[in-house]
Write a protein that holds these residues in place. Sequence first.
Motif, PDB file in Angstrom:
ATOM      1  N   UNK A 126       0.814  -1.202   0.000  1.00  0.00           N
ATOM      2  CA  UNK A 126       0.000   0.000   0.000  1.00  0.00           C
ATOM      3  C   UNK A 126       0.855   1.263   0.000  1.00  0.00           C
ATOM      4  N   UNK A 127       1.915   1.271   0.806  1.00  0.00           N
ATOM      5  CA  UNK A 127       2.794   2.452   0.856  1.00  0.00           C
ATOM      6  C   UNK A 127       3.556   2.628  -0.461  1.00  0.00           C
ATOM      7  N   UNK A 128       3.952   1.521  -1.079  1.00  0.00           N
ATOM      8  CA  UNK A 128       4.628   1.612  -2.373  1.00  0.00           C
ATOM      9  C   UNK A 128       3.675   2.167  -3.434  1.00  0.00           C
ATOM     10  N   UNK A 129       2.422   1.729  -3.396  1.00  0.00           N
ATOM     11  CA  UNK A 129       1.425   2.246  -4.334  1.00  0.00           C
ATOM     12  C   UNK A 129       1.189   3.736  -4.109  1.00  0.00           C
ATOM     13  N   UNK A 130       1.113   4.139  -2.843  1.00  0.00           N
ATOM     14  CA  UNK A 130       0.920   5.556  -2.537  1.00  0.00           C
ATOM     15  C   UNK A 130       2.084   6.392  -3.059  1.00  0.00           C
ATOM     16  N   UNK A 131       3.272   5.877  -2.872  1.00  0.00           N
ATOM     17  CA  UNK A 131       4.447   6.622  -3.328  1.00  0.00           C
ATOM     18  C   UNK A 131       4.454   6.746  -4.846  1.00  0.00           C
ATOM     19  N   UNK A 132       4.067   5.671  -5.530  1.00  0.00           N
ATOM     20  CA  UNK A 132       4.031   5.687  -6.987  1.00  0.00           C
ATOM     21  C   UNK A 132       2.926   6.618  -7.496  1.00  0.00           C
ATOM     22  N   UNK A 133       1.744   6.530  -6.881  1.00  0.00           N
ATOM     23  CA  UNK A 133       0.589   7.300  -7.360  1.00  0.00           C
ATOM     24  C   UNK A 133       0.700   8.790  -7.067  1.00  0.00           C
ATOM     25  N   UNK A 134       1.545   9.172  -6.136  1.00  0.00           N
ATOM     26  CA  UNK A 134       1.651  10.583  -5.756  1.00  0.00           C
ATOM     27  C   UNK A 134       2.921  11.234  -6.285  1.00  0.00           C
ATOM     28  N   UNK A 135       3.559  10.601  -7.245  1.00  0.00           N
ATOM     29  CA  UNK A 135       4.761  11.183  -7.828  1.00  0.00           C
ATOM     30  C   UNK A 135       5.971  11.158  -6.907  1.00  0.00           C
ATOM     31  N   UNK A 136       6.007  10.141  -6.031  1.00  0.00           N
ATOM     32  CA  UNK A 136       7.172   9.982  -5.166  1.00  0.00           C
ATOM     33  C   UNK A 136       7.106  10.710  -3.848  1.00  0.00           C
ATOM     34  N   UNK A 137       5.920  11.168  -3.439  1.00  0.00           N
ATOM     35  CA  UNK A 137       5.794  11.828  -2.144  1.00  0.00           C
ATOM     36  C   UNK A 137       6.152  10.864  -1.020  1.00  0.00           C
ATOM     37  N   UNK A 138       6.767  11.382   0.017  1.00  0.00           N
ATOM     38  CA  UNK A 138       7.143  10.552   1.155  1.00  0.00           C
ATOM     39  C   UNK A 138       5.899  10.071   1.893  1.00  0.00           C
ATOM     40  N   UNK A 139       5.905   8.807   2.257  1.00  0.00           N
ATOM     41  CA  UNK A 139       4.762   8.257   2.991  1.00  0.00           C
ATOM     42  C   UNK A 139       4.809   8.638   4.460  1.00  0.00           C
ATOM     43  N   UNK A 140       5.963   9.107   4.926  1.00  0.00           N
ATOM     44  CA  UNK A 140       6.088   9.429   6.339  1.00  0.00           C
ATOM     45  C   UNK A 140       6.203   8.167   7.170  1.00  0.00           C
ATOM     46  N   UNK A 141       6.433   8.311   8.448  1.00  0.00           N
ATOM     47  CA  UNK A 141       6.511   7.177   9.350  1.00  0.00           C
ATOM     48  C   UNK A 141       6.089   7.617  10.737  1.00  0.00           C
ATOM     49  N   UNK A 142       5.754   6.672  11.577  1.00  0.00           N
ATOM     50  CA  UNK A 142       5.301   6.982  12.923  1.00  0.00           C
ATOM     51  C   UNK A 142       6.493   7.382  13.794  1.00  0.00           C
ATOM     52  N   UNK A 143       6.271   8.391  14.633  1.00  0.00           N
ATOM     53  CA  UNK A 143       7.338   8.851  15.522  1.00  0.00           C
ATOM     54  C   UNK A 143       6.719   9.459  16.775  1.00  0.00           C
ATOM     55  N   UNK A 144       7.516   9.540  17.816  1.00  0.00           N
ATOM     56  CA  UNK A 144       7.072  10.114  19.079  1.00  0.00           C
ATOM     57  C   UNK A 144       7.242  11.625  19.037  1.00  0.00           C
ATOM     58  N   UNK A 145       6.305  12.332  19.648  1.00  0.00           N
ATOM     59  CA  UNK A 145       6.371  13.791  19.651  1.00  0.00           C
ATOM     60  C   UNK A 145       5.986  14.311  21.039  1.00  0.00           C
ATOM     61  N   UNK A 146       6.970  14.878  21.751  1.00  0.00           N
ATOM     62  CA  UNK A 146       6.688  15.471  23.050  1.00  0.00           C
ATOM     63  C   UNK A 146       6.538  14.493  24.183  1.00  0.00           C
ATOM     64  N   UNK A 147       6.800  13.225  23.946  1.00  0.00           N
ATOM     65  CA  UNK A 147       6.718  12.215  24.999  1.00  0.00           C
ATOM     66  C   UNK A 147       7.969  11.350  24.950  1.00  0.00           C
ATOM     67  N   UNK A 148       8.292  10.727  26.071  1.00  0.00           N
ATOM     68  CA  UNK A 148       9.434   9.823  26.123  1.00  0.00           C
ATOM     69  C   UNK A 148       9.071   8.488  25.488  1.00  0.00           C
ATOM     70  N   UNK A 149      10.079   7.661  25.296  1.00  0.00           N
ATOM     71  CA  UNK A 149       9.848   6.337  24.727  1.00  0.00           C
ATOM     72  C   UNK A 149       8.880   5.539  25.596  1.00  0.00           C
TER      73      UNK A 149
END
Length: 259
Positions: A126-149
Amino acid sequence: MPNLPPRITEFQARIAVGHREEAWHPGTIKAAFAEFISTVIFVFAGQGSGMAYAKLTNDGVTTAAGLIVAAVAHAFGLFVAVSVSANISGGHVNPAVTFGAFLGGHITFFRGLVYIIAQLLGSTVSCLLLRFCTGGLATGSFSLSGVSVWEGLVLEIVMTFGLVYTVYATALDPKNGSLGTIAPIAIGFIVGANILVGGAFSGASMNPAVSFGPALVSWSWSNHWVYWAGPLIGGGLAGIIYELFFISHTHEQLPTTDY
């Protein structure tokens, strides 16, 4: 060694490893293919909504509007993904759900392993299809924001517990009755609600497959273990608790006059 309580013994007896031959049984392959397609549908809608929002607004999805967009897209996408595969594979669409179902004796180890592989492949495709269909836009990834691990880990545990507990109550409980017909809606709603809570902190994955595809395609693995450990712990706890306290011996359905 002291004898274990009857409920614990019954719970242990339900867990089944299965046979290796089950991994390539036609029924398992068909169910895994359904899981693959459903995961493609879900991740394409969920991850794609974030990419579309970022393109249209030149902003991140962690804004208030972005969280609402993500919550709605994931809720609708999961509702459809569970609905279209429920009668074939059970509509897991999530390794944490599969793991929780395994601990409750609803799926064997080998069949569950094939499910998880199919879910991971579905997310990646699905992410590969999204990248192909959007002209190579980054799919992004999950990350922590403002909290510890560790804060992020607990957040993922709690949110996934709520998700898998909902799956048990509406879909896996043999006494769910007519409640089973709204299971996909309830499952989609709890995911959407949890995104509104945890989206700004951990991304609110609740699903190792949803995290794996974007991480692999973007090759971004920062704190990726949190998105495996949290959902698997939360899903496992939900399966164990629901089985022990609400299915094994003690679960009695109330008469309709008591509602």
